[in-house]
Design a protein around this motif. Structure first.
Motif: not given
Length: 352
Positions: A249-278
């Motif tokens: 694991p990388r984090f103890v709990s959801v609350d321990s994830i830095p906000a900036e880290t979570l924001r970047k992860e969601r940006e990656v998810f979004k870009a990957a999803h758009f790339e997948q659907i075209g």
């Protein structure tokens, strides 16, 4: 006749022009490839756990930008588990659990030396020595290198007492014929009313106890203290340490994830999803639908990287063929031990 001759030469001229253009691309690729330093590749590998080749490729594609290279690897599904199949690490880990949990990394130039009895004896002694005086090494590697070698039941005679760790490793290196380097030192102290436990996955069947390439520490506590059975509490902590090594694991709990880290992860998810659907489908997706998609991917991220959300990796649980999240398992353990709660304070993980 001259006209025919000129026309006949045209394909050759085009071929030369095409060949020159391709060579230019190769030269440009070579310049970009050579611009990526070994230090950059090493840093990205330590950050993501991906193979050296994948790290170099990611940095090349993103012109050396570390953060963009991390995202590039994530979009292509390169996971930290690749570290297990990467080339042989030039280090071993050892664990000492006197007053604090300690993971000590010691590096050599070849795998042959790390498998030697003298190297592993030295590593075990250093781990026990640092665990007995964690404050001396808590300031960092430089402070640890200035610690004096102390005697102990497991000290190899080639490790001179009274010498600083820096001097002792230099002397020992001359005996083994290779340079020895102290890598990372992870220290975890027990919380009030709690305990520290650890697990080291052996490098091979002939490895000394407490040495390996993967090690984990975890600190647990309960508002009720250790209860009436400290040994059972320690068993719970040891099982969780084993899980940490297996699941990484990388984090103890959801609350321990830095906000900036979570924001970047969601940006990656979004870009990957758009790339997948075209691009056509991406232009029609609504905010509500996109939010559901991102929330789903985020929940999968929690299940993969957040300790409390991970499925417990344990022989006892696996035999029951039941998926049990770590948080749920800790609740059951607390109830069995007669405690109100068992809380995870922190963990340390080292994978080479």
């Amino acid at each position: 006749m001259r006209q025919l001759s000129r026309l006949a030469r045209l394909p050759l001229q085009r071929h030369k022009a095409s060949a020159w253009a391709e060579n230019a691309k190769v030269l440009d690729w070579s310049r970009r490839f050579s611009a990526i330093s070994a230090a950059q590749v090493k840093e990205l590998r330590e950050k993501t756990g991906a193979s050296m080749g994948k790290c170099r490729e990611a940095l090349k594609e993103e012109n050396g930008d570390l953060e963009k290279a991390v995202d590039w690897l994530k979009k292509r599904g390169v996971r930290s588990m690749e570290k297990r199949s990467a080339e042989s690490a030039e280090a071993l880990l050892s664990l000492g659990l006197d007053r604090a949990g300690t993971i000590v990394e010691l590096r050599a130039e070849t795998d042959f030396v790390t498998r030697s009895e003298l190297f592993q004896q030295t590593l075990r002694h250093l781990a026990q020595m640092i665990a007995a005086a964690p404050d001396d090494a808590a300031a960092g590697i430089e402070a640890a290198m200035n610690m004096q070698i102390r005697d102990g039941p497991n000290r190899p005679p080639q490790l001179r007492t009274g010498a600083t760790l820096s001097e002792a490793l230099l002397e020992l290196g001359s005996v083994l014929g290779e340079k020895l380097v102290l890598g990372n030192v992870h220290i975890l102290s027990p919380p009030p009313g709690g305990i520290v436990a650890g697990y080291v996955h052996p490098k091979s069947v002939d490895s000394m106890q407490g040495t390996g390439r993967m090690a984990g520490l975890v600190s647990l506590r309960s508002p009720d203290g250790l209860g009436s059975s400290p040994d059972a509490f320690h068993t719970t902590a040891s099982r969780l340490a084993r899980h940490i090594v297996a699941a990484q694991p990388r984090f103890v709990s959801v609350d321990s994830i830095p906000a900036e880290t979570l924001r970047k992860e969601r940006e990656v998810f979004k870009a990957a999803h758009f790339e997948q659907i075209g691009p056509r489908m991406a232009g029609t997706i609504t905010e509500e639908v996109l939010k559901k998609v991102l929330d789903g991917k985020t929940n999968k991220f929690y299940q993969e990287y957040v300790l409390a959300c991970q499925e417990l990796v344990s022989p006892q649980v696996s035999s029951e063929k039941k998926v049990v999240p770590v948080a749920e398992w800790l609740e059951a353990e607390a109830k069995q031990l007669g405690l109100s709660r068992i809380l995870v304070e922190d963990f340390k993980l080292a994978v080479l």
